[in-house]
Design a protein around this motif. Structure first.
Motif, PDB file in Angstrom:
ATOM      1  N   GLY A 371      27.407  35.451  36.399  1.00  0.00           N
ATOM      2  CA  GLY A 371      27.042  36.010  34.958  1.00  0.00           C
ATOM      3  C   GLY A 371      28.585  36.564  34.378  1.00  0.00           C
ATOM      4  O   GLY A 371      28.681  36.340  33.376  1.00  0.00           O
ATOM      5  N   SER A 372      29.253  37.311  35.436  1.00  0.00           N
ATOM      6  CA  SER A 372      30.773  37.487  34.865  1.00  0.00           C
ATOM      7  C   SER A 372      31.474  37.871  36.000  1.00  0.00           C
ATOM      8  O   SER A 372      30.981  37.946  37.260  1.00  0.00           O
ATOM      9  N   PRO A 373      32.672  37.979  36.021  1.00  0.00           N
ATOM     10  CA  PRO A 373      33.791  37.946  37.164  1.00  0.00           C
ATOM     11  C   PRO A 373      33.313  39.313  37.890  1.00  0.00           C
ATOM     12  O   PRO A 373      33.265  40.374  37.375  1.00  0.00           O
ATOM     13  N   LEU A 374      33.118  39.245  39.142  1.00  0.00           N
ATOM     14  CA  LEU A 374      33.094  40.611  39.874  1.00  0.00           C
ATOM     15  C   LEU A 374      34.293  41.089  40.520  1.00  0.00           C
ATOM     16  O   LEU A 374      35.289  40.450  40.798  1.00  0.00           O
ATOM     17  N   PRO A 375      34.648  42.250  39.939  1.00  0.00           N
ATOM     18  CA  PRO A 375      35.803  42.943  40.232  1.00  0.00           C
ATOM     19  C   PRO A 375      36.291  43.095  41.846  1.00  0.00           C
ATOM     20  O   PRO A 375      35.277  43.181  42.464  1.00  0.00           O
ATOM     21  N   ILE A 495      38.464  34.074  38.080  1.00  0.00           N
ATOM     22  CA  ILE A 495      37.900  33.581  36.723  1.00  0.00           C
ATOM     23  C   ILE A 495      38.257  34.824  36.119  1.00  0.00           C
ATOM     24  O   ILE A 495      37.920  35.846  36.426  1.00  0.00           O
ATOM     25  N   SER A 496      38.866  34.682  34.693  1.00  0.00           N
ATOM     26  CA  SER A 496      39.555  35.807  34.094  1.00  0.00           C
ATOM     27  C   SER A 496      38.651  35.795  32.815  1.00  0.00           C
ATOM     28  O   SER A 496      39.267  36.500  31.852  1.00  0.00           O
ATOM     29  N   SER A 513      38.937  40.010  31.963  1.00  0.00           N
ATOM     30  CA  SER A 513      38.222  40.552  33.285  1.00  0.00           C
ATOM     31  C   SER A 513      38.927  41.734  33.856  1.00  0.00           C
ATOM     32  O   SER A 513      38.407  42.675  34.510  1.00  0.00           O
ATOM     33  N   ASP A 514      40.464  41.602  33.880  1.00  0.00           N
ATOM     34  CA  ASP A 514      41.130  42.710  34.499  1.00  0.00           C
ATOM     35  C   ASP A 514      41.102  44.029  33.697  1.00  0.00           C
ATOM     36  O   ASP A 514      40.836  44.980  34.395  1.00  0.00           O
ATOM     37  N   LEU A 515      40.912  43.965  32.442  1.00  0.00           N
ATOM     38  CA  LEU A 515      40.786  45.089  31.594  1.00  0.00           C
ATOM     39  C   LEU A 515      39.264  45.896  32.140  1.00  0.00           C
ATOM     40  O   LEU A 515      39.418  46.995  32.245  1.00  0.00           O
ATOM     41  N   TYR A 516      38.192  44.849  31.939  1.00  0.00           N
ATOM     42  CA  TYR A 516      36.944  45.434  32.279  1.00  0.00           C
ATOM     43  C   TYR A 516      36.883  45.969  33.836  1.00  0.00           C
ATOM     44  O   TYR A 516      36.137  47.136  34.182  1.00  0.00           O
ATOM     45  N   ALA A 517      37.560  45.279  34.745  1.00  0.00           N
ATOM     46  CA  ALA A 517      37.502  45.969  36.101  1.00  0.00           C
ATOM     47  C   ALA A 517      38.027  47.230  36.205  1.00  0.00           C
ATOM     48  O   ALA A 517      37.659  48.130  36.959  1.00  0.00           O
ATOM     49  N   VAL A 518      39.338  47.431  35.640  1.00  0.00           N
ATOM     50  CA  VAL A 518      39.905  48.895  35.591  1.00  0.00           C
ATOM     51  C   VAL A 518      39.057  49.926  34.716  1.00  0.00           C
ATOM     52  O   VAL A 518      38.809  50.990  35.147  1.00  0.00           O
ATOM     53  N   SER A 528      32.311  48.661  28.542  1.00  0.00           N
ATOM     54  CA  SER A 528      33.433  48.287  27.612  1.00  0.00           C
ATOM     55  C   SER A 528      33.489  46.940  27.136  1.00  0.00           C
ATOM     56  O   SER A 528      32.983  45.881  27.439  1.00  0.00           O
ATOM     57  N   LEU A 529      34.280  46.858  25.988  1.00  0.00           N
ATOM     58  CA  LEU A 529      34.683  45.625  25.261  1.00  0.00           C
ATOM     59  C   LEU A 529      36.044  45.716  24.713  1.00  0.00           C
ATOM     60  O   LEU A 529      36.519  46.374  23.970  1.00  0.00           O
ATOM     61  N   ALA A 530      36.685  44.330  25.042  1.00  0.00           N
ATOM     62  CA  ALA A 530      38.023  44.259  24.631  1.00  0.00           C
ATOM     63  C   ALA A 530      38.277  43.265  23.485  1.00  0.00           C
ATOM     64  O   ALA A 530      37.840  42.011  23.736  1.00  0.00           O
TER      65      ALA A 530
END
Length: 631
Positions: A371-375, A495-496, A513-518, A528-530
């Motif tokens: 569904g979305s990347p797992l950090p 996957i980013s 995805s990197d932003l969301y992981a942090v 969050s949403l970027a």
């Protein structure tokens, strides 16, 4: 997987020592690979195909020409030699839990098939469902397939507008429906929606009602028990490999949902490969994935029957009566492969759940995430809480009803990474100019060779213009998925996020995805949403905070952490608190429509509101339109 590798060595006379050798061979001769796999899987042909891959050029690759087969026949094969074993476990918050044996499932399919046939349903007709994740829904799909008819489903949490935007494109003749359902402790009546749906679908001549929330009949409908009252011997209509099995719909966040038509044989062989080899499922395994009937993972879950596994269905609120409900289900039902969305795993981590304390998970061997990347923190949490259980982060899509990349039992798992492409999936990263990206360089996810489960087309689009525009125009003759992917020196990948929501700051492109992981690893950030706006090269972060407040101190701390953990380019120009992040009904963040709204677009022009879990979540962004572009 090990047994298949050994089989390939013997049957093809190639030297294969490990998964990477097997993967390389599957890509060096894709036709031979799928031919060997179909034989190994024991595909039951009524008419033998004349070849495996007659026409390899995409988008009109021709697989197994001349071959005829039946999806339902494969799904019900265990009923012949394991009739009294359990085929389906159903856990519901609306009615009592149930188990269906293989013989019970075959009997229900026979009854429903007879009923549909009596209603005039024939090969090629479309049968629709407005049904939850229940054994009856599975039986209805298999009965439809046994007639050579085409299945399409929408979950009852969809409103009438969302259903009509989908079903009006395929014009079904019969509609299965429930009167309502419970989500946690809330009773949700859907009778008025069914009336609106029926009025909007003149092609539907019969509504078949399964009493679920209440026992009262549904007006102007045929009850499930009356439909299935005259069983006949179960037969399976053989169809061509390319015959439509079902239509799945894209999320529809940027327009009318795309009706993606999937071929019978393509789904059968692809799902057998992925479930039997990559998930290591087989007879008497127990397979669970949290899904509704509106997501491709439901179709994927149902195919567990094809490999002889017991499928575990769940209908209800995964957070009721507490967030650990799904982990308890996995323990109670002795699940071997447990699948869910990455947000559920991250919520479990954030709420400090301990799955192993909720019951006996000793037989659990794999946790799937999609569904979305797992950090990386999600991988670490799984390793700490469930040592020895493989974390299987997979990425694919409704477009192919499977995964392109994932794990397998023969390859290690690295945190934050997806172990390998799946067998037969020629996945590469392409730069903007169509040149393959170097190791460590982010690029577009492209599939260079055909897969059997690539769709027939989009329903009703006879010249395939929409199919080409969606998947083949960007890199002619090759499948363009629309995701960012980076391959590592180990052969794994990252996957980013979606490439159509790319952040491009000062000429440097990166995914979200990197932003969301942090951000979402912080206890004070719930979601969050970027969004990147080219006007002024602005990066805006929208956050949902745990306490509903966003102080200057928290804002400064977020920026500091992003600078330290990622880079200065990841530091936003603005951080704004919002009540909720807009998501689709399948839980995906809505990035591109929000960007367009902030640029001044009308929400109705850039997003299908009926495709959103909460359409009102767009309103704060409407109020902010122009604020960032007027500087």
């Amino acid at each position: 997987m090990s047994d298949f590798l050994a089989h390939c060595q013997e049957s093809v006379d190639v030297h294969l020592h490990d998964y990477d050798d097997l993967l390389a061979w599957s890509l060096a001769d894709v036709g031979r690979f799928w031919g060997v796999l179909s034989e190994y899987a024991g595909i039951r042909w009524h008419d033998q195909p004349t070849s495996v891959l007659l026409h390899p050029a995409m988008p009109h690759s021709k697989w197994f020409p001349g071959g005829t087969l039946s999806y339902s026949e494969h799904a019900l094969a265990p009923a012949q030699h394991r009739p009294d074993e359990v085929a389906i476990v159903s856990v519901s918050q609306t009615r009592n839990n149930e188990t269906w044996t293989w013989s019970r499932l075959a009997e229900e399919v026979s009854r429903v098939r007879s009923g549909l046939s009596g209603l005039g349903v024939r090969q090629g007709d479309v049968v629709a469902a407005y049904m939850p994740n229940l054994p009856e829904t599975v039986a209805a799909l298999l009965a439809t397939a046994s007639l050579g008819a085409v299945w399409v489903s929408c979950p009852p949490e969809f409103g009438s507008e969302s259903v009509l935007s989908r079903l009006s494109q395929v014009m079904p003749t019969v509609l299965f429906a429930v009167d309502g359902y419970r989500y946690g402790d809330k009773a949700i009546d859907r009778r008025s929606e069914i009336g609106t749906i029926r009025a909007g679908l003149p092609s539907v001549h019969t509504v078949i009602h399964l009493p679920y929330l209440a026992d009262s009949p549904l007006e102007s409908s045929l009850s499930w028990s009356d439909l299935a009252s005259h069983p006949e011997p179960l037969t399976h209509q053989p169809v061509s490999f390319d015959h439509p099995l079902y239509v799945l719909f894209s999320s529809g966040t940027t327009g009318l949902p795309k009706p993606i038509t999937h071929r019978t044989g393509g789904i059968l062989v692809e799902h057998w490969k992925t479930l039997a080899l990559h998930h290591d499922l087989g007879p008497r395994s127990r397979f669970f994935w949290f899904t509704t009937t509106g997501w491709m993972m439901w179709n994927y879950l149902v195919s567990g029957l094809v490999v002889g596994a017991t499928i575990v269905l769940f209908d209800g609120d995964p957070g009721f009566p507490q967030l650990g409900a799904l982990w308890k289900l996995a323990a109670d039902e002795s699940v071997n492969v447990f699948g869910t969305g990455a947000p559920y795993l991250m919520a479990s981590q954030k709420n400090e759940l301990h799955p192993a304390r909720m019951g006996d998970l000793s037989v659990l061997r794999q946790v799937g995430s999609t569904g979305s990347p797992l950090p990386p923190s999600g991988f670490r949490w799984l390793a700490e809480e469930l040592p020895g259980v493989q974390a299987n982060s997979v990425s694919g899509g409704t477009d192919v009803c499977t995964a392109f990349v994932g794990m397998n039992p023969l390859v290690a798992v690295w945190e934050g990474e997806i172990s390998r492409p799946l067998l037969g999936c020629d996945v590469v990263a392409y730069r903007e100019d169509g040149v393959e990206a170097a190791v460590g360089e982010q690029g577009e996810l492209v599939v260079r060779q055909p897969m059997p489960s690539m769709p027939l087309g989009l329903w009703g689009n006879s010249d395939d213009t929409r199919l080409r525009a969606a998947y083949f125009d960007r890199f002619p003759g090759q499948w363009h998925q629309g995701d960012w992917i980076t391959f590592t020196e180990r052969g794994s990948c990252i996957i980013s996020g979606r490439s159509d929501a790319t952040l491009n700051r000062a000429g440097v492109r990166f995914g979200t995805s990197d932003l969301y992981a942090v951000l979402e690893s912080r206890p004070d950030i719930v979601d969050s949403l970027a969004i990147h706006l080219e006007e002024g090269d602005q990066l805006i972060l929208f956050v949902v905070t745990a306490d509903g407040e966003l102080t200057d101190a928290v804002t400064s701390d977020i920026k500091r952490e992003l600078r330290q953990r990622l880079s200065p380019r990841h530091v936003p120009d603005s951080i704004v608190a919002v009540p909720a992040v807009p998501r689709t009904l399948t839980g995906k963040k809505v990035e591109v429509p929000v960007k367009r709204i902030l640029q001044g677009a009308n929400p109705a022009d850039v997003a299908s509101l009926s495709a959103l879990a909460d359409p009102e979540s767009l309103q704060p962004f409407v109020a902010l339109a122009g604020r960032f572009t007027s500087d």
